[in-house]
Design a protein around this motif. Structure first.
Motif, PDB file in Angstrom:
ATOM      1  N   THR A  13       0.839  -1.191   0.000  1.00 43.03           N
ATOM      2  CA  THR A  13       0.000   0.000   0.000  1.00 43.03           C
ATOM      3  C   THR A  13       0.877   1.246   0.000  1.00 43.03           C
ATOM      4  O   THR A  13       1.956   1.269   0.605  1.00 43.03           O
ATOM      5  CB  THR A  13      -0.955   0.011   1.217  1.00 43.03           C
ATOM      6  N   ALA A  14       0.421   2.275  -0.707  1.00 42.55           N
ATOM      7  CA  ALA A  14       1.185   3.521  -0.828  1.00 42.55           C
ATOM      8  C   ALA A  14       0.227   4.645  -1.211  1.00 42.55           C
ATOM      9  O   ALA A  14      -0.829   4.394  -1.806  1.00 42.55           O
ATOM     10  CB  ALA A  14       2.273   3.391  -1.890  1.00 42.55           C
ATOM     11  N   PRO A  15       0.568   5.897  -0.879  1.00 42.33           N
ATOM     12  CA  PRO A  15      -0.264   7.030  -1.307  1.00 42.33           C
ATOM     13  C   PRO A  15      -0.346   7.100  -2.834  1.00 42.33           C
ATOM     14  O   PRO A  15       0.638   6.851  -3.535  1.00 42.33           O
ATOM     15  CB  PRO A  15       0.481   8.242  -0.733  1.00 42.33           C
ATOM     16  N   ASN A  45      -4.342   6.964   0.695  1.00 44.76           N
ATOM     17  CA  ASN A  45      -3.723   7.724   1.767  1.00 44.76           C
ATOM     18  C   ASN A  45      -4.139   7.215   3.142  1.00 44.76           C
ATOM     19  O   ASN A  45      -3.589   7.649   4.156  1.00 44.76           O
ATOM     20  CB  ASN A  45      -4.088   9.209   1.648  1.00 44.76           C
ATOM     21  N   ASP A  46      -5.110   6.308   3.181  1.00 46.28           N
ATOM     22  CA  ASP A  46      -5.546   5.742   4.451  1.00 46.28           C
ATOM     23  C   ASP A  46      -4.455   4.847   5.034  1.00 46.28           C
ATOM     24  O   ASP A  46      -3.726   4.167   4.288  1.00 46.28           O
ATOM     25  CB  ASP A  46      -6.822   4.917   4.269  1.00 46.28           C
ATOM     26  N   LEU A  47      -4.343   4.834   6.358  1.00 51.72           N
ATOM     27  CA  LEU A  47      -3.370   3.976   7.028  1.00 51.72           C
ATOM     28  C   LEU A  47      -4.003   2.610   7.238  1.00 51.72           C
ATOM     29  O   LEU A  47      -4.760   2.394   8.192  1.00 51.72           O
ATOM     30  CB  LEU A  47      -2.947   4.590   8.364  1.00 51.72           C
ATOM     31  N   ALA A  58       3.816  -1.293   3.801  1.00 48.35           N
ATOM     32  CA  ALA A  58       3.213   0.018   3.554  1.00 48.35           C
ATOM     33  C   ALA A  58       4.297   1.063   3.363  1.00 48.35           C
ATOM     34  O   ALA A  58       5.268   1.100   4.120  1.00 48.35           O
ATOM     35  CB  ALA A  58       2.310   0.418   4.717  1.00 48.35           C
ATOM     36  N   ARG A  60       4.579   4.939   3.692  1.00 49.41           N
ATOM     37  CA  ARG A  60       3.798   5.976   4.348  1.00 49.41           C
ATOM     38  C   ARG A  60       4.550   7.293   4.396  1.00 49.41           C
ATOM     39  O   ARG A  60       5.771   7.319   4.580  1.00 49.41           O
ATOM     40  CB  ARG A  60       3.439   5.556   5.778  1.00 49.41           C
ATOM     41  N   SER A  62       4.648  10.168   6.823  1.00 54.87           N
ATOM     42  CA  SER A  62       4.156  10.327   8.184  1.00 54.87           C
ATOM     43  C   SER A  62       5.271  10.756   9.124  1.00 54.87           C
ATOM     44  O   SER A  62       6.447  10.447   8.901  1.00 54.87           O
ATOM     45  CB  SER A  62       3.562   9.004   8.676  1.00 54.87           C
ATOM     46  N   PRO A  65       4.913   6.768  11.777  1.00 55.41           N
ATOM     47  CA  PRO A  65       4.433   5.720  10.872  1.00 55.41           C
ATOM     48  C   PRO A  65       3.847   4.498  11.559  1.00 55.41           C
ATOM     49  O   PRO A  65       3.264   3.652  10.902  1.00 55.41           O
ATOM     50  CB  PRO A  65       5.691   5.350  10.088  1.00 55.41           C
ATOM     51  N   VAL A 171       9.239   9.949   4.444  1.00 55.52           N
ATOM     52  CA  VAL A 171       8.710   8.783   3.744  1.00 55.52           C
ATOM     53  C   VAL A 171       9.290   7.530   4.399  1.00 55.52           C
ATOM     54  O   VAL A 171      10.507   7.415   4.570  1.00 55.52           O
ATOM     55  CB  VAL A 171       9.074   8.805   2.249  1.00 55.52           C
ATOM     56  N   TRP A 172       8.410   6.611   4.778  1.00 52.30           N
ATOM     57  CA  TRP A 172       8.804   5.388   5.476  1.00 52.30           C
ATOM     58  C   TRP A 172       8.298   4.164   4.728  1.00 52.30           C
ATOM     59  O   TRP A 172       7.306   4.223   4.005  1.00 52.30           O
ATOM     60  CB  TRP A 172       8.181   5.355   6.875  1.00 52.30           C
TER      61      TRP A 172
END
Length: 221
Positions: A13-15, A45-47, A58, A60, A62, A65, A171-172
């Protein structure tokens, strides 16, 4: 974590706006090197809840994170101001003239630093979606504050000096500790980490400063 196979499902998952300019080369390389892995990408964009295996890994943006997750910082980030070339030319020609902005609805107007440097700054339009804001800025409706990687990789936008680069969330890449060492997760991470660290020139105003910060973090343990 004991799964050492390079086949079967892998969910990343990623933005949304990070995928095209930055993540796509990693996806292409991974699918070419590991064709038996069924790679699925959740663009949001959801976590997502990694404890419930909504995703295996993921990416993220953040400042926090996930305390219960295992992760690596891929790179620092700055935000800056971007506008259409025509608007950038007008600002350079007449910096004391009115400077229109398009802003995100959760922001409190024009950034204070920009107002202090350019008192003529004013809000022209308010949006609830970054993709829509990018389109408005490309059309010349106003200046847009955005992550530097996005502004630098978007056609029809150029950086304008009405807002100096500002610190932004890092970015993580993060994952659940139980799956972090799984072969598919590790193989994806092995491509992802060097790729992003090679893109730091897109994300920060001065990549050398990020190198210094990384060195300091390692020295401090």
């Amino acid at each position: 974590g004991r799964d050492q196979s390079l086949s079967g499902p892998l969910v990343i998952t990623a933005p949304q706006l990070l995928i095209g300019p930055c993540l796509s080369p990693v996806l292409e390389a991974f699918s070419r090197l590991h064709p038996e892995v069924d790679l699925r990408v959740k663009a949001t964009n959801d976590l997502l809840n990694l404890n419930r295996r909504e995703a295996d890994l993921a990416i993220r943006i953040s400042r926090n994170p996930g305390d219960t997750l295992t992760g690596l910082r891929l790179c620092a980030q700055h935000s800056a101001s971007f506008a259409s070339p025509a608007m950038a030319e007008r600002i350079a020609r007449d910096p004391d003239g009115p400077i229109d902005w398009v802003i995100y609805e959760q922001c409190d107007g024009v950034p204070r630093v920009a107002r202090d440097l350019y008192p003529s700054s004013r809000v022209r339009m308010v949006f609830d979606d970054m993709a829509a804001m990018i389109g408005a800025a490309q059309a010349g409706l106003g200046v847009l504050r955005m992550p530097m990687f996005l502004g630098r990789s978007t056609e029809g936008l150029v950086q304008v000096p009405v807002l100096p680069p500002q610190p932004y969330a890092d970015v993580w890449v993060v994952g659940h500790p139980d799956v972090w060492r799984a072969a598919k997760v590790a193989a994806f991470r092995d491509l992802l980490v060097p790729h992003f660290r090679g893109l730091r020139h897109l994300f920060v105003a001065d990549p050398a400063s990020d190198d210094a910060e990384q060195t300091q973090r390692k020295a401090n343990g």
